[in-house]
Design an enzyme around this catalytic site. Structure first.
Site, PDB file in Angstrom:
ATOM      1  N   GLU A   1     -31.967  -5.842   6.152  1.00  0.00           N
ATOM      2  CA  GLU A   1     -31.572  -5.149   5.003  1.00  0.00           C
ATOM      3  C   GLU A   1     -32.669  -5.481   3.968  1.00  0.00           C
ATOM      4  O   GLU A   1     -32.725  -6.538   3.595  1.00  0.00           O
ATOM      5  CB  GLU A   1     -30.313  -5.214   4.512  1.00  0.00           C
ATOM      6  CG  GLU A   1     -29.805  -4.186   3.405  1.00  0.00           C
ATOM      7  CD  GLU A   1     -28.426  -4.401   3.071  1.00  0.00           C
ATOM      8  OE1 GLU A   1     -27.809  -3.702   1.910  1.00  0.00           O
ATOM      9  OE2 GLU A   1     -27.576  -5.162   3.890  1.00  0.00           O
TER      10      GLU A   1
ATOM     11  N   TYR B   1     -19.998  -0.500   5.768  1.00  0.00           N
ATOM     12  CA  TYR B   1     -20.216  -1.777   5.269  1.00  0.00           C
ATOM     13  C   TYR B   1     -18.990  -2.265   4.150  1.00  0.00           C
ATOM     14  O   TYR B   1     -18.547  -1.484   3.318  1.00  0.00           O
ATOM     15  CB  TYR B   1     -21.355  -1.413   3.944  1.00  0.00           C
ATOM     16  CG  TYR B   1     -22.118  -2.579   3.411  1.00  0.00           C
ATOM     17  CD1 TYR B   1     -21.329  -3.595   2.648  1.00  0.00           C
ATOM     18  CD2 TYR B   1     -23.465  -2.486   3.292  1.00  0.00           C
ATOM     19  CE1 TYR B   1     -21.933  -4.929   2.251  1.00  0.00           C
ATOM     20  CE2 TYR B   1     -23.994  -3.733   2.644  1.00  0.00           C
ATOM     21  CZ  TYR B   1     -23.391  -4.795   1.990  1.00  0.00           C
ATOM     22  OH  TYR B   1     -23.883  -5.834   1.674  1.00  0.00           O
TER      23      TYR B   1
ATOM     24  N   ASP C   1     -25.636  -5.558  -8.178  1.00  0.00           N
ATOM     25  CA  ASP C   1     -25.970  -6.785  -7.796  1.00  0.00           C
ATOM     26  C   ASP C   1     -25.678  -8.129  -8.860  1.00  0.00           C
ATOM     27  O   ASP C   1     -25.485  -7.897 -10.021  1.00  0.00           O
ATOM     28  CB  ASP C   1     -27.492  -6.856  -7.560  1.00  0.00           C
ATOM     29  CG  ASP C   1     -27.807  -5.949  -6.304  1.00  0.00           C
ATOM     30  OD1 ASP C   1     -27.593  -6.475  -5.461  1.00  0.00           O
ATOM     31  OD2 ASP C   1     -28.755  -5.167  -6.531  1.00  0.00           O
TER      32      ASP C   1
END
Length: 312
Positions: A96, A221, A107
């Site tokens: 990734e 995911y 993030d």
């Protein structure tokens, strides 16, 4: 144990003389990404299969996918190019690659800092794609791009998918697009054979999780914890029940990410039934904190081996 030893020996032999990178410079305008190949004898790898096919093959072998994440352009694109090769040669099943963005809402501080450094050095989408066009043909595993939605909209969804396809990228993860707004993305991705991976979290209602799982391509995911990316001391035991719920709803492979940072975490999550394990911030931190690109790559190689060995 024999398989782990063989993997370590292979990585060492292939990588011990590979670090021929330019010295880090203080100028933020140095965006050159020319690099020397890891080994002069390496030839172009055979065409890689996609994400779903990778999981299918691993399942037949009784294996769990190891999926590392790194940020493109940190510390520079030369190092990113070499890091992709290191990760591939040490047994990564999918890689990734994060595209740096100025407002990375999903993030944590490690990846945010990496994105900031990368952007400050002039990294942009065009330079990342140019680098990938050189490197992807040398890899034996597929690459999935991690990008926020705004850079995709800026270039146009159809054009963006076309570029990824032309570059040899197999997958795309877009963390900031709600399910209801993914129709155009999914339509264009299918046209260009790009597998659009969707995310589900511990707080996603069951009905919504099922809807996400139904349309996610490549794999599902599963975000292991509430909040942003970043290494954590432990993985929530709720992940085990979440995996069970998803697997009851679909037979699609599920990879767990966010907060996984040690071989013990990797082994634990695999033991809970995950089809893949994603490690990001810990990888990014190694490259970002290293005294030199060469040192960072050597540390990355050793860390990758330790994580991969936990799945053998």
């Amino acid at each position: 144990m024999a398989a782990a030893a063989a993997l370590k020996a292979t990585c060492f032999l292939q990588l011990k003389t590979s670090y021929s990178l330019p010295e880090r410079r203080s100028s933020t305008t140095n965006t050159s990404f020319k690099f020397k190949p890891i080994m002069a004898s390496i030839t172009t790898a055979a065409p890689t299969v996609g994400l779903a096919e990778t999981f299918s093959r691993l399942k037949q072998q009784g294996k769990v996918a190891f999926i590392p994440y790194i940020t493109a352009g940190d510390p520079n694109l030369s190092t990113t190019a070499e890091a992709l090769k290191v990760l591939d040669l040490c047994g990564s099943d999918i890689i990734e690659l994060g595209m740096p963005y100025s407002d990375p809402l999903a993030d944590g501080p490690v990846i945010q800092a990496a994105a900031t450094r990368s952007l400050a050095r002039g990294t942009n989408f065009d330079k990342i794609i140019a680098m990938l066009k050189e490197v992807v043909p040398e890899l034996s595993c597929p690459v999935a791009l991690f990008s926020y939605y705004n850079p995709i909209l800026k270039r146009g969804v159809e054009n963006f998918m076309t570029i990824l396809n032309d570059t040899g990228v197999h997958g795309l993860v877009v963390p900031d697009v709600p399910l209801e707004e993914t129709e155009i993305l999914r339509t264009e991705a299918i046209k260009k054979n790009i597998e659009l991976v969707l995310l589900t979290t511990p707080t996603t209602p069951t009905a919504r999780m099922k809807a996400i799982v139904e349309v996610s391509e490549g794999f599902v995911y599963l975000v292991s914890s509430i909040g942003v990316t970043g290494a954590r001391a432990s993985v929530s035991e709720k992940v085990q029940s979440l995996l069970q719920e998803i697997k009851e709803a679909s037979n699609k492979p599920v990879a767990v990410g966010f907060g996984i940072s040690t071989p013990e975490h990797v082994k634990q999550v695999a033991g809970w039934g995950a089809d893949g394990v994603i490690v990001g911030s810990a990888m990014v931190k190694i490259l970002g904190d290293a005294k030199s690109p060469e040192e960072g790559l050597k540390e990355l190689e050793a860390f990758t081996r330790s994580l991969k060995s936990a799945l053998l």
